[in-house]
Design an enzyme around this catalytic site. Sequence first.
Site, PDB file in Angstrom:
ATOM      1  N   TYR A  60      29.860 -32.350  12.953  1.00  0.00           N
ATOM      2  CA  TYR A  60      29.577 -33.232  13.999  1.00  0.00           C
ATOM      3  C   TYR A  60      28.438 -34.198  12.534  1.00  0.00           C
ATOM      4  O   TYR A  60      27.676 -34.410  12.297  1.00  0.00           O
ATOM      5  CB  TYR A  60      28.828 -33.215  14.688  1.00  0.00           C
ATOM      6  CG  TYR A  60      29.065 -32.341  15.577  1.00  0.00           C
ATOM      7  CD1 TYR A  60      30.499 -32.708  16.007  1.00  0.00           C
ATOM      8  CD2 TYR A  60      28.076 -31.758  16.943  1.00  0.00           C
ATOM      9  CE1 TYR A  60      31.351 -31.289  17.067  1.00  0.00           C
ATOM     10  CE2 TYR A  60      29.197 -30.833  18.374  1.00  0.00           C
ATOM     11  CZ  TYR A  60      29.815 -30.807  18.324  1.00  0.00           C
ATOM     12  OH  TYR A  60      30.827 -30.115  19.377  1.00  0.00           O
ATOM     13  N   PRO A 208      32.657 -32.903  30.230  1.00  0.00           N
ATOM     14  CA  PRO A 208      31.995 -32.899  31.559  1.00  0.00           C
ATOM     15  C   PRO A 208      32.179 -34.120  31.896  1.00  0.00           C
ATOM     16  O   PRO A 208      32.069 -34.300  33.888  1.00  0.00           O
ATOM     17  CB  PRO A 208      30.554 -32.681  31.956  1.00  0.00           C
ATOM     18  CG  PRO A 208      30.017 -33.303  30.076  1.00  0.00           C
ATOM     19  CD  PRO A 208      31.010 -32.675  28.951  1.00  0.00           C
ATOM     20  N   GLY A 211      37.331 -37.087  28.104  1.00  0.00           N
ATOM     21  CA  GLY A 211      37.317 -37.159  26.895  1.00  0.00           C
ATOM     22  C   GLY A 211      37.859 -35.881  27.167  1.00  0.00           C
ATOM     23  O   GLY A 211      38.746 -35.481  28.153  1.00  0.00           O
ATOM     24  N   PRO A 215      40.379 -38.215  31.621  1.00  0.00           N
ATOM     25  CA  PRO A 215      39.690 -39.404  32.416  1.00  0.00           C
ATOM     26  C   PRO A 215      39.429 -38.706  33.426  1.00  0.00           C
ATOM     27  O   PRO A 215      39.731 -37.876  34.577  1.00  0.00           O
ATOM     28  CB  PRO A 215      40.578 -40.663  32.581  1.00  0.00           C
ATOM     29  CG  PRO A 215      41.632 -40.030  32.270  1.00  0.00           C
ATOM     30  CD  PRO A 215      41.951 -38.421  31.572  1.00  0.00           C
TER      31      PRO A 215
END
Length: 280
Positions: A60, A208, A211, A215
């Site tokens: 990330y 959650p 994504g 959608p």
Amino acid sequence: MTIKTFSLGGDLTINRLGFGAMRLAMGTFDGPARAPETGIAVLRRAVELGVNHIDTAGFYGRGEVWANELIRTALAPYRDDLVIATKVGPLLRPDGVPSGQATPDRLRGLVESDLRSLGLDRLDLVYLRVGGTTGPGGESIAERFAVLAELRAEGLIRHLGVSNVDAAQLAEARAIAPVAAVQNQHADDPGLLAECEGAGIAYVPYFPLGGGGDPLDTERLGKVAARLGATAAQVQIASLLAASPSMLLIPGTGSLDHLEENLAAADLVLGDEDLSALRG
């Protein structure tokens, strides 16, 4: 805030509404880096509001901004009750986008890199992230998961998890070592969720709030939200928390406003009428 808890691995009590670190360093994997000061502020506010479960990964990041370094800068020395989960498996392409999978011989190096960047002697939870952007299944994970099990036996990892797996892959992993958590894209896999609930395994949907091509049903959520004076995102979070006591949520954001909106959903109570309307 009233945040229900879960016993991760039987010995770590964590709040079921946590925080995902993916968007701290960049909005998307192929997007520009965000200002590190904002990410640091978001992390500190999350902990102030009761978050004690942060989900991150060594991949990330963008340029000079990486989630693990932001977490260390913002929160070290860490509180005793803070649980940090990370994922290993994907490798970064030269453009910074995760692609491909690490072979078993590279997993130790990825775990050791996360230990260094987070400033830890032991990682609370490490997921083996399987596959790419496609759905789970179709390959054995035994050899790679066995490497993580060895690192757990050495004391570098406290608990193990698997990500982007189907029921057969979960069974394969559980035959090697205890699995404390499953992190998959979809929250609506009733069979796998039921298995996790019965075994005391956390189930963590990693999108959650939508994504990955899924959608939110904003029309249905919006109707319930309007009745409760909430937002669609808050109703989505509350509905997932209501779905199972094993469900853990890690909505991520690089915005203080969105963070506070998401965490306020812990106090939102959905009645039978609301849940029925959401199920359609």
